[in-house]
Design a protein around this motif. Structure first.
Motif, PDB file in Angstrom:
ATOM      1  N   GLN A 125       0.821  -1.197   0.000  1.00 32.00           N
ATOM      2  CA  GLN A 125       0.000   0.000   0.000  1.00 32.00           C
ATOM      3  C   GLN A 125       0.863   1.258   0.000  1.00 32.00           C
ATOM      4  N   VAL A 126       1.934   1.246   0.795  1.00 32.09           N
ATOM      5  CA  VAL A 126       2.832   2.390   0.846  1.00 32.09           C
ATOM      6  C   VAL A 126       3.536   2.572  -0.488  1.00 32.09           C
ATOM      7  N   LEU A 127       3.885   1.425  -1.124  1.00 28.70           N
ATOM      8  CA  LEU A 127       4.604   1.472  -2.388  1.00 28.70           C
ATOM      9  C   LEU A 127       3.767   2.123  -3.470  1.00 28.70           C
ATOM     10  N   PHE A 128       2.467   1.768  -3.541  1.00 30.91           N
ATOM     11  CA  PHE A 128       1.610   2.266  -4.607  1.00 30.91           C
ATOM     12  C   PHE A 128       0.892   3.554  -4.237  1.00 30.91           C
ATOM     13  N   GLN A 129       0.991   3.990  -2.995  1.00 32.84           N
ATOM     14  CA  GLN A 129       0.350   5.230  -2.582  1.00 32.84           C
ATOM     15  C   GLN A 129       1.221   6.408  -2.970  1.00 32.84           C
ATOM     16  N   ASP A 130       0.566   7.480  -3.432  1.00 31.54           N
ATOM     17  CA  ASP A 130       1.305   8.690  -3.786  1.00 31.54           C
ATOM     18  C   ASP A 130       1.662   9.438  -2.515  1.00 31.54           C
ATOM     19  N   THR A 131       2.924   9.343  -2.127  1.00 25.64           N
ATOM     20  CA  THR A 131       3.351   9.937  -0.860  1.00 25.64           C
ATOM     21  C   THR A 131       3.677  11.422  -1.004  1.00 25.64           C
ATOM     22  N   LYS A 132       3.658  11.947  -2.209  1.00 25.34           N
ATOM     23  CA  LYS A 132       3.946  13.346  -2.431  1.00 25.34           C
ATOM     24  C   LYS A 132       2.847  13.981  -3.279  1.00 25.34           C
ATOM     25  N   PRO A 133       1.662  14.172  -2.699  1.00 30.56           N
ATOM     26  CA  PRO A 133       0.585  14.776  -3.472  1.00 30.56           C
ATOM     27  C   PRO A 133       0.920  16.175  -3.940  1.00 30.56           C
ATOM     28  N   ALA A 134       1.784  16.868  -3.221  1.00 32.64           N
ATOM     29  CA  ALA A 134       2.127  18.235  -3.605  1.00 32.64           C
ATOM     30  C   ALA A 134       2.893  18.289  -4.923  1.00 32.64           C
ATOM     31  N   SER A 135       3.495  17.156  -5.339  1.00 30.01           N
ATOM     32  CA  SER A 135       4.286  17.148  -6.562  1.00 30.01           C
ATOM     33  C   SER A 135       3.466  16.801  -7.800  1.00 30.01           C
ATOM     34  N   LYS A 136       2.174  16.579  -7.639  1.00 27.17           N
ATOM     35  CA  LYS A 136       1.340  16.220  -8.776  1.00 27.17           C
ATOM     36  C   LYS A 136       1.275  17.364  -9.778  1.00 27.17           C
ATOM     37  N   ILE A 137       1.265  17.004 -11.062  1.00 23.15           N
ATOM     38  CA  ILE A 137       1.189  18.003 -12.129  1.00 23.15           C
ATOM     39  C   ILE A 137      -0.088  17.833 -12.934  1.00 23.15           C
ATOM     40  N   PHE A 138      -0.269  16.656 -13.500  1.00 21.72           N
ATOM     41  CA  PHE A 138      -1.427  16.423 -14.367  1.00 21.72           C
ATOM     42  C   PHE A 138      -2.614  15.931 -13.547  1.00 21.72           C
ATOM     43  N   THR A 139      -3.183  16.862 -12.783  1.00 17.11           N
ATOM     44  CA  THR A 139      -4.381  16.572 -12.013  1.00 17.11           C
ATOM     45  C   THR A 139      -5.557  17.307 -12.655  1.00 17.11           C
ATOM     46  N   ILE A 140      -6.761  16.903 -12.304  1.00 13.76           N
ATOM     47  CA  ILE A 140      -7.946  17.554 -12.863  1.00 13.76           C
ATOM     48  C   ILE A 140      -7.966  19.058 -12.550  1.00 13.76           C
ATOM     49  N   PRO A 141      -7.704  19.474 -11.292  1.00 16.94           N
ATOM     50  CA  PRO A 141      -7.686  20.919 -11.021  1.00 16.94           C
ATOM     51  C   PRO A 141      -6.654  21.676 -11.851  1.00 16.94           C
ATOM     52  N   ASN A 142      -5.460  21.101 -12.025  1.00 17.12           N
ATOM     53  CA  ASN A 142      -4.438  21.782 -12.815  1.00 17.12           C
ATOM     54  C   ASN A 142      -4.833  21.865 -14.288  1.00 17.12           C
ATOM     55  N   ILE A 143      -5.462  20.823 -14.792  1.00 18.53           N
ATOM     56  CA  ILE A 143      -5.926  20.843 -16.186  1.00 18.53           C
ATOM     57  C   ILE A 143      -7.008  21.902 -16.363  1.00 18.53           C
ATOM     58  N   LEU A 144      -7.911  22.013 -15.377  1.00 24.71           N
ATOM     59  CA  LEU A 144      -8.953  23.041 -15.448  1.00 24.71           C
ATOM     60  C   LEU A 144      -8.338  24.443 -15.404  1.00 24.71           C
ATOM     61  N   SER A 145      -7.285  24.614 -14.613  1.00 25.72           N
ATOM     62  CA  SER A 145      -6.596  25.915 -14.575  1.00 25.72           C
ATOM     63  C   SER A 145      -5.981  26.241 -15.930  1.00 25.72           C
ATOM     64  N   MET A 146      -5.431  25.227 -16.596  1.00 24.58           N
ATOM     65  CA  MET A 146      -4.864  25.437 -17.927  1.00 24.58           C
ATOM     66  C   MET A 146      -5.948  25.769 -18.949  1.00 24.58           C
ATOM     67  N   VAL A 147      -7.125  25.167 -18.777  1.00 26.02           N
ATOM     68  CA  VAL A 147      -8.262  25.487 -19.653  1.00 26.02           C
ATOM     69  C   VAL A 147      -8.662  26.949 -19.455  1.00 26.02           C
ATOM     70  N   ARG A 148      -8.693  27.398 -18.199  1.00 22.57           N
ATOM     71  CA  ARG A 148      -9.018  28.800 -17.919  1.00 22.57           C
ATOM     72  C   ARG A 148      -7.979  29.736 -18.537  1.00 22.57           C
ATOM     73  N   LEU A 149      -6.722  29.307 -18.507  1.00 18.65           N
ATOM     74  CA  LEU A 149      -5.662  30.105 -19.123  1.00 18.65           C
ATOM     75  C   LEU A 149      -5.894  30.231 -20.627  1.00 18.65           C
ATOM     76  N   ALA A 150      -6.294  29.129 -21.253  1.00 21.90           N
ATOM     77  CA  ALA A 150      -6.556  29.129 -22.699  1.00 21.90           C
ATOM     78  C   ALA A 150      -7.802  29.942 -23.058  1.00 21.90           C
ATOM     79  N   MET A 151      -8.692  30.157 -22.088  1.00 27.32           N
ATOM     80  CA  MET A 151      -9.914  30.916 -22.341  1.00 27.32           C
ATOM     81  C   MET A 151      -9.670  32.424 -22.415  1.00 27.32           C
ATOM     82  N   ILE A 152      -8.556  32.902 -21.901  1.00 31.47           N
ATOM     83  CA  ILE A 152      -8.298  34.346 -21.851  1.00 31.47           C
ATOM     84  C   ILE A 152      -8.328  34.989 -23.236  1.00 31.47           C
ATOM     85  N   PRO A 153      -7.570  34.471 -24.218  1.00 28.38           N
ATOM     86  CA  PRO A 153      -7.647  35.101 -25.547  1.00 28.38           C
ATOM     87  C   PRO A 153      -9.031  34.974 -26.192  1.00 28.38           C
TER      88      PRO A 153
END
Length: 211
Positions: free
Chosen positions: A26-54
Motif C-alpha cells: 500500500q505504501v509502495l503504490f500510494q502517492d506519498t507526495k501529493p504536492a508534486s502532482k502536475i497532471f491533475t484535474i484541477p491543474n488541467i482546469l486551470s490550464m483550460v481557464r488560461l486558454a480561455m483568456i484570448p
C-alpha cells in the motif's frame, strides 16, 4: 504432535508477515507526495481557464459581444470554483496548482479589465493597482517559497477580492446603461479589498521569510 504444534504456533507469525507485506504494498503504490502532482484535474482546469483568456478578449473586441464575453468570464469563474472543490475534496492539492491558480486569476482579470477600460475609464484604477501590487507580491511570494520550500495557498481575503472583481467586470459587461455612481461603488469596493488583500499577503510573505 510436535510438528503440528509448531505449525500452529507459526500461524499468527505467518499472518503478521502477510499483513506487513500488504502494508508495504500500500505504501509502495500510494502517492506519498501529493504536492508534486502536475497532471491533475484541477491543474488541467486551470490550464483550460488560461486558454480561455484570448477567447474572452476575442469575444469582446473581434466578435463585439459583451454578453458572450460575460458568459465566458462567468464560466471561467465557475471553473475556478470547481477545480478548488475537486482539489480539496479528492486530495489533488499540488504546489503547481497553488501557484498556477492565482496566476490564471490575475491574468484573466487583467485581460478583462484592459477590455473594459476602453469603454469604462474608471476601470483603469483597479487595473493599474492590480499590475502594481502583483510585482511586489510575486517577489515576496518567491522569497517565501525559497525560504520555506513550500507554496502557500490562497486566503479568504484573496478569494473575496477575486469574487468582487469578477462581479464588477460581469456587471459592467451586462449593464450597458450603468450609472456612474454604481460603477464607482463597484470599483471602490474592488480597490479597497485589493489593498487589504495586498497588505495581508505581503505581511504573510515577509513573516515567512523572517522565520
Amino acid at each position: 504432535q510436535l510438528h503440528l504444534m509448531d505449525y500452529t504456533c507459526n500461524v499468527p507469525e505467518f499472518f503478521l508477515k502477510e499483513t506487513h507485506l500488504m502494508k508495504n504494498r500500500q505504501v509502495l503504490f500510494q502517492d506519498t507526495k501529493p504536492a508534486s502532482k502536475i497532471f491533475t484535474i484541477p491543474n488541467i482546469l486551470s490550464m483550460v481557464r488560461l486558454a480561455m483568456i484570448p477567447v474572452i478578449v476575442w469575444a469582446y473586441f473581434a466578435f463585439e459581444s459583451k454578453v458572450l464575453a460575460a458568459v465566458l468570464l462567468l464560466l471561467s469563474g465557475l471553473t475556478d470554483i470547481v477545480d478548488g472543490y475537486i482539489a480539496r475534496h479528492y486530495n489533488m492539492i499540488s504546489d503547481l496548482g497553488k501557484a498556477l491558480d492565482p496566476v490564471v486569476d490575475k491574468l484573466t482579470q487583467a485581460a478583462m479589465m484592459c477590455c473594459l477600460a476602453v469603454d469604462h475609464p474608471g476601470v483603469r484604477l483597479p487595473l493599474v493597482l492590480l499590475v502594481i501590487k502583483e510585482i511586489p507580491s510575486a517577489l515576496a511570494a518567491l522569497g517565501a517559497i525559497h525560504k520555506s520550500g513550500k507554496v502557500e495557498g490562497a486566503q479568504w481575503h484573496g478569494k473575496v477580492t477575486t469574487v468582487l472583481i469578477h462581479t464588477m467586470m460581469i456587471l459592467h459587461l451586462l449593464w450597458e446603461e450603468m450609472p456612474d455612481w454604481a460603477s464607482n461603488v463597484l470599483i471602490a469596493a474592488c480597490v479597497g479589498m485589493m489593498l487589504y488583500s495586498f497588505v495581508r499577503y505581503l505581511t504573510r510573505s515577509v513573516k515567512t521569510m523572517r522565520e
